[in-house]
Design an enzyme around this catalytic site. Sequence first.
Site, mmCIF file in Angstrom:
data_model
loop_
_atom_site.group_PDB
_atom_site.id
_atom_site.type_symbol
_atom_site.label_atom_id
_atom_site.label_comp_id
_atom_site.label_asym_id
_atom_site.label_seq_id
_atom_site.Cartn_x
_atom_site.Cartn_y
_atom_site.Cartn_z
ATOM 1 C CB ILE A 298 37.884 41.207 34.619
ATOM 2 C CG1 ILE A 298 37.215 42.585 34.664
ATOM 3 C CG2 ILE A 298 39.012 41.222 33.588
ATOM 4 C CD1 ILE A 298 38.146 43.738 35.038
ATOM 5 N NE ARG B 12 35.805 55.455 46.517
ATOM 6 C CZ ARG B 12 36.402 56.613 46.339
ATOM 7 N NH1 ARG B 12 37.494 56.684 45.631
ATOM 8 N NH2 ARG B 12 35.901 57.698 46.867
ATOM 9 C CG HIS C 41 43.166 53.117 34.588
ATOM 10 N ND1 HIS C 41 42.608 53.271 33.344
ATOM 11 C CD2 HIS C 41 42.241 52.460 35.320
ATOM 12 C CE1 HIS C 41 41.408 52.732 33.335
ATOM 13 N NE2 HIS C 41 41.154 52.231 34.521
HETATM 14 P P1 A3D Z 1 34.870 41.199 40.604
HETATM 15 O O1 A3D Z 1 33.829 40.652 39.691
HETATM 16 O O2 A3D Z 1 34.461 41.700 41.942
HETATM 17 O O3 A3D Z 1 36.010 40.087 40.777
HETATM 18 C C1 A3D Z 1 37.022 40.179 41.723
HETATM 19 C C2 A3D Z 1 37.284 38.778 42.235
HETATM 20 O O4 A3D Z 1 38.420 38.815 43.103
HETATM 21 C C3 A3D Z 1 36.118 38.187 43.044
HETATM 22 O O5 A3D Z 1 35.681 36.984 42.446
HETATM 23 C C4 A3D Z 1 36.729 37.947 44.429
HETATM 24 O O6 A3D Z 1 36.251 36.774 45.050
HETATM 25 C C5 A3D Z 1 38.202 37.809 44.086
HETATM 26 N N1 A3D Z 1 39.113 38.034 45.204
HETATM 27 C C6 A3D Z 1 38.993 38.909 46.261
HETATM 28 N N2 A3D Z 1 40.043 38.772 47.087
HETATM 29 C C7 A3D Z 1 40.839 37.810 46.558
HETATM 30 C C8 A3D Z 1 42.077 37.224 46.962
HETATM 31 N N3 A3D Z 1 42.699 37.615 48.081
HETATM 32 N N4 A3D Z 1 42.598 36.262 46.174
HETATM 33 C C9 A3D Z 1 41.968 35.855 45.055
HETATM 34 N N5 A3D Z 1 40.797 36.359 44.616
HETATM 35 C C10 A3D Z 1 40.250 37.325 45.369
HETATM 36 O O7 A3D Z 1 35.637 42.426 39.897
HETATM 37 P P2 A3D Z 1 35.967 42.617 38.344
HETATM 38 O O8 A3D Z 1 36.434 41.326 37.777
HETATM 39 O O9 A3D Z 1 34.850 43.351 37.690
HETATM 40 O O10 A3D Z 1 37.182 43.652 38.468
HETATM 41 C C11 A3D Z 1 38.392 43.235 39.036
HETATM 42 C C12 A3D Z 1 39.316 44.430 39.293
HETATM 43 O O11 A3D Z 1 39.645 45.059 38.068
HETATM 44 C C13 A3D Z 1 38.714 45.527 40.187
HETATM 45 O O12 A3D Z 1 39.722 45.986 41.082
HETATM 46 C C14 A3D Z 1 38.348 46.621 39.200
HETATM 47 O O13 A3D Z 1 38.334 47.898 39.808
HETATM 48 C C15 A3D Z 1 39.485 46.473 38.213
HETATM 49 N N6 A3D Z 1 39.266 47.048 36.879
HETATM 50 C C16 A3D Z 1 40.325 47.673 36.312
HETATM 51 C C17 A3D Z 1 40.201 48.217 35.056
HETATM 52 C C18 A3D Z 1 41.375 48.895 34.425
HETATM 53 O O14 A3D Z 1 41.283 49.370 33.316
HETATM 54 C C19 A3D Z 1 42.631 48.977 35.150
HETATM 55 C C20 A3D Z 1 38.984 48.132 34.363
HETATM 56 C C21 A3D Z 1 37.923 47.481 34.972
HETATM 57 C C22 A3D Z 1 38.076 46.937 36.244
#
Ligand code: A3D
Length: 320
Positions: A14, A83, A176
């Site tokens: 994201i 998760r 959500h």
């Molecule tokens: P992902 O591609 O895993 O990116 C997460 C990033 O966070 C990784 O690059 C990690 O290195 C980084 N990270 C981990 N710990 C830390 C820290 N302490 N400080 C800084 N960076 C860190 O995940 P994503 O981008 O696909 O999703 C990110 C989050 O959004 C997840 O928790 C998903 O569950 C959530 N999400 C929410 C929605 C909603 O509609 C609310 C939708 C889709 C995803």
Amino acid sequence: MARPKIALIGAGQIGGTLAHLAALKELGDIVLFDIAEGTPEGKALDIAESGPAEGFDATLSGTQSYADIAGADVCIVTAGVARKPGMSRDDLLGINLKVMKSVGEGIAAHAPDAFVICITNPLDAMVWALREFSGLPHEKVCGMAGVLDSARFRHFLSLEFGVSMRDVSAFVLGGHGDTMVPLARYSTVGGIPLPDLVDMGWTTQDKLDAIIQRTRDGGAEIVGLLKTGSAFYAPATSAIEMAEAYLKDQKRVLPCAAYVDGALGLNGFYVGVPTVIGAGGIEKVIDIKMNKDEQSMFDKSVDAVKGLVKACKEIDPSLA
Ligand code: A3D
């Protein structure tokens, strides 16, 4: 006048998409922060190199230091882990709670005037915890979920009715998750509420119920298809819509996880509600009236979020 500064905390799926969209829309200069060395730097450079062809004016940089987000106008938080098999909800909660602590403290120290949009799951509990850890004003900290859930609902409705998505408006409330509350009565096609469209014979109640369920399962449907990771294009687009509303003082009416104190029968609680977003952040929570069925779905959703917040307080007693 200097360009606004946008800090993206988390440069994963994201975060990278947010950076690309913010650059394409020329919302400001972009700093990607992530603990994974090289990831934010690499994504920033890659997107910057698309600038000549796209013709945008924005600087992009990547960092592992919170000092580099100094003075950010907007912070969008996606840091954390998703998760994995074998991991309980509490395991995830514990890990992401620690992440929210470090992010909240980083924002408080370097960008205390920012408008903060949390996306990290479990959303409603994480945005509450992020606000607690950062100490920022409640109206400057919110969570992105409702815009995405409504967009999914609008997309599915436009397919059912064979009309432009632009002419479909939808209303999704609550937490959500499985208990989110898509409100048919407040959702319209060209201004006509969905129950009226059923009465007119344009669709059936069964089809509408199936669309509502598909909306609730929207995130899981994408996870099932992708197999690794979760949705990122539409979540990023949704958060950018909120950031733009703040940066351009658009006074957009958008559903998001906001601090509700007094409206909808809630006192001091983060949950998905209709809001007005402008230069003041969350400028208003719209106190809609629900009927008995809607209220009972909303109450169930609020209870689910309360359970998550309680679990956070048990994991980290400093939050109690
Ligand atoms: P992902 O591609 O895993 O990116 C997460 C990033 O966070 C990784 O690059 C990690 O290195 C980084 N990270 C981990 N710990 C830390 C820290 N302490 N400080 C800084 N960076 C860190 O995940 P994503 O981008 O696909 O999703 C990110 C989050 O959004 C997840 O928790 C998903 O569950 C959530 N999400 C929410 C929605 C909603 O509609 C609310 C939708 C889709 C995803």
